[in-house]
Design a protein around this motif. Sequence first.
Motif, PDB file in Angstrom:
ATOM      1  N   ASP A   1       0.851  -1.196   0.000  1.00 56.35           N
ATOM      2  CA  ASP A   1       0.000   0.000   0.000  1.00 56.35           C
ATOM      3  C   ASP A   1       0.888   1.248   0.000  1.00 56.35           C
ATOM      4  O   ASP A   1       1.642   1.486   0.951  1.00 56.35           O
ATOM      5  CB  ASP A   1      -0.907  -0.009   1.231  1.00 56.35           C
ATOM      6  CG  ASP A   1      -1.948   1.093   1.223  1.00 56.35           C
ATOM      7  OD1 ASP A   1      -1.674   2.197   0.704  1.00 56.35           O
ATOM      8  OD2 ASP A   1      -3.039   0.865   1.771  1.00 56.35           O
ATOM      9  N   GLU A   2       0.772   2.048  -1.047  1.00 57.26           N
ATOM     10  CA  GLU A   2       1.584   3.265  -1.190  1.00 57.26           C
ATOM     11  C   GLU A   2       1.429   4.217  -0.012  1.00 57.26           C
ATOM     12  O   GLU A   2       2.358   4.940   0.346  1.00 57.26           O
ATOM     13  CB  GLU A   2       1.203   4.006  -2.471  1.00 57.26           C
ATOM     14  CG  GLU A   2       1.480   3.268  -3.735  1.00 57.26           C
ATOM     15  CD  GLU A   2       0.925   4.011  -4.948  1.00 57.26           C
ATOM     16  OE1 GLU A   2       0.360   5.112  -4.805  1.00 57.26           O
ATOM     17  OE2 GLU A   2       1.068   3.463  -6.058  1.00 57.26           O
ATOM     18  N   ARG A   3       0.235   4.239   0.589  1.00 58.68           N
ATOM     19  CA  ARG A   3       0.009   5.138   1.731  1.00 58.68           C
ATOM     20  C   ARG A   3       0.891   4.739   2.916  1.00 58.68           C
ATOM     21  O   ARG A   3       1.404   5.599   3.630  1.00 58.68           O
ATOM     22  CB  ARG A   3      -1.458   5.141   2.132  1.00 58.68           C
ATOM     23  CG  ARG A   3      -2.363   5.727   1.054  1.00 58.68           C
ATOM     24  CD  ARG A   3      -3.811   5.498   1.356  1.00 58.68           C
ATOM     25  NE  ARG A   3      -4.041   4.038   1.390  1.00 58.68           N
ATOM     26  CZ  ARG A   3      -5.205   3.472   1.603  1.00 58.68           C
ATOM     27  NH1 ARG A   3      -6.270   4.217   1.816  1.00 58.68           N
ATOM     28  NH2 ARG A   3      -5.336   2.169   1.599  1.00 58.68           N
ATOM     29  N   ASN A   4       1.058   3.440   3.125  1.00 60.88           N
ATOM     30  CA  ASN A   4       1.943   2.978   4.194  1.00 60.88           C
ATOM     31  C   ASN A   4       3.367   3.442   3.950  1.00 60.88           C
ATOM     32  O   ASN A   4       4.035   3.950   4.857  1.00 60.88           O
ATOM     33  CB  ASN A   4       1.945   1.443   4.277  1.00 60.88           C
ATOM     34  CG  ASN A   4       0.633   0.876   4.722  1.00 60.88           C
ATOM     35  OD1 ASN A   4      -0.169   1.521   5.375  1.00 60.88           O
ATOM     36  ND2 ASN A   4       0.398  -0.380   4.347  1.00 60.88           N
ATOM     37  N   VAL A   5       3.823   3.269   2.724  1.00 62.81           N
ATOM     38  CA  VAL A   5       5.191   3.639   2.375  1.00 62.81           C
ATOM     39  C   VAL A   5       5.396   5.139   2.560  1.00 62.81           C
ATOM     40  O   VAL A   5       6.385   5.582   3.156  1.00 62.81           O
ATOM     41  CB  VAL A   5       5.540   3.201   0.942  1.00 62.81           C
ATOM     42  CG1 VAL A   5       6.906   3.719   0.526  1.00 62.81           C
ATOM     43  CG2 VAL A   5       5.473   1.679   0.820  1.00 62.81           C
ATOM     44  N   ALA A   6       4.459   5.931   2.072  1.00 59.52           N
ATOM     45  CA  ALA A   6       4.582   7.390   2.192  1.00 59.52           C
ATOM     46  C   ALA A   6       4.652   7.810   3.655  1.00 59.52           C
ATOM     47  O   ALA A   6       5.478   8.653   4.029  1.00 59.52           O
ATOM     48  CB  ALA A   6       3.408   8.070   1.491  1.00 59.52           C
ATOM     49  N   ARG A   7       3.820   7.218   4.472  1.00 56.36           N
ATOM     50  CA  ARG A   7       3.812   7.582   5.896  1.00 56.36           C
ATOM     51  C   ARG A   7       5.101   7.157   6.584  1.00 56.36           C
ATOM     52  O   ARG A   7       5.688   7.921   7.345  1.00 56.36           O
ATOM     53  CB  ARG A   7       2.613   6.972   6.585  1.00 56.36           C
ATOM     54  CG  ARG A   7       2.501   7.431   8.010  1.00 56.36           C
ATOM     55  CD  ARG A   7       1.150   7.196   8.582  1.00 56.36           C
ATOM     56  NE  ARG A   7       1.118   7.763   9.914  1.00 56.36           N
ATOM     57  CZ  ARG A   7       0.156   7.593  10.755  1.00 56.36           C
ATOM     58  NH1 ARG A   7      -0.901   6.886  10.405  1.00 56.36           N
ATOM     59  NH2 ARG A   7       0.196   8.120  11.947  1.00 56.36           N
ATOM     60  N   MET A   8       5.548   5.938   6.315  1.00 61.05           N
ATOM     61  CA  MET A   8       6.795   5.468   6.936  1.00 61.05           C
ATOM     62  C   MET A   8       7.965   6.359   6.539  1.00 61.05           C
ATOM     63  O   MET A   8       8.772   6.747   7.389  1.00 61.05           O
ATOM     64  CB  MET A   8       7.094   4.022   6.525  1.00 61.05           C
ATOM     65  CG  MET A   8       6.175   3.001   7.121  1.00 61.05           C
ATOM     66  SD  MET A   8       6.661   1.282   6.774  1.00 61.05           S
ATOM     67  CE  MET A   8       6.835   1.247   4.993  1.00 61.05           C
ATOM     68  N   ARG A   9       8.065   6.668   5.259  1.00 55.12           N
ATOM     69  CA  ARG A   9       9.192   7.478   4.784  1.00 55.12           C
ATOM     70  C   ARG A   9       9.139   8.902   5.335  1.00 55.12           C
ATOM     71  O   ARG A   9      10.169   9.493   5.617  1.00 55.12           O
ATOM     72  CB  ARG A   9       9.227   7.500   3.258  1.00 55.12           C
ATOM     73  CG  ARG A   9       9.690   6.154   2.672  1.00 55.12           C
ATOM     74  CD  ARG A   9       9.928   6.233   1.188  1.00 55.12           C
ATOM     75  NE  ARG A   9      10.909   7.239   0.804  1.00 55.12           N
ATOM     76  CZ  ARG A   9      12.234   7.064   0.815  1.00 55.12           C
ATOM     77  NH1 ARG A   9      12.750   5.918   1.193  1.00 55.12           N
ATOM     78  NH2 ARG A   9      13.038   8.038   0.435  1.00 55.12           N
ATOM     79  N   ALA A  10       7.945   9.436   5.508  1.00 51.48           N
ATOM     80  CA  ALA A  10       7.804  10.803   6.014  1.00 51.48           C
ATOM     81  C   ALA A  10       8.078  10.905   7.511  1.00 51.48           C
ATOM     82  O   ALA A  10       8.547  11.938   7.983  1.00 51.48           O
ATOM     83  CB  ALA A  10       6.396  11.316   5.718  1.00 51.48           C
ATOM     84  N   GLU A  11       7.795   9.835   8.236  1.00 44.85           N
ATOM     85  CA  GLU A  11       7.865   9.918   9.697  1.00 44.85           C
ATOM     86  C   GLU A  11       9.065   9.221  10.317  1.00 44.85           C
ATOM     87  O   GLU A  11       9.202   9.216  11.543  1.00 44.85           O
ATOM     88  CB  GLU A  11       6.574   9.358  10.296  1.00 44.85           C
ATOM     89  CG  GLU A  11       5.380  10.210   9.919  1.00 44.85           C
ATOM     90  CD  GLU A  11       4.104   9.787  10.606  1.00 44.85           C
ATOM     91  OE1 GLU A  11       4.169   9.123  11.654  1.00 44.85           O
ATOM     92  OE2 GLU A  11       3.035  10.124  10.085  1.00 44.85           O
ATOM     93  N   GLY A  12       9.914   8.629   9.503  1.00 42.85           N
ATOM     94  CA  GLY A  12      11.049   7.931  10.099  1.00 42.85           C
ATOM     95  C   GLY A  12      12.035   7.464   9.064  1.00 42.85           C
ATOM     96  O   GLY A  12      11.966   7.836   7.894  1.00 42.85           O
TER      97      GLY A  12
END
Length: 96
Positions: free
Chosen positions: A13-24
Amino acid sequence: EAVVACGGGVVIDERNVARMRAEGVVVWLDAPAEVLRGRVGDGEGRPVLGGGVGRRLEELTAARRHLYEAAAHVRVDAAGPPDEVADRVEAAWNAS
């Protein structure tokens, strides 16, 4: 600071990847399918591995490799003993 261990399917899920990359810092623990097979045993409790754990791990690893690579800030060789892998993760974390 915290460490969050995600399952291998999180990258689908691209949303998971975007959130992980943005927050850590996303660390890809890269290990060959044969190493993973030794770690998951018969796959009990892992529904996605049903029907031939070894073959299924090879399929998933091949299909997701490009997703893991794109999601990760850092790739860590995770084929060794846990203490060595932890040292590699710590070194990657400190370098980021």
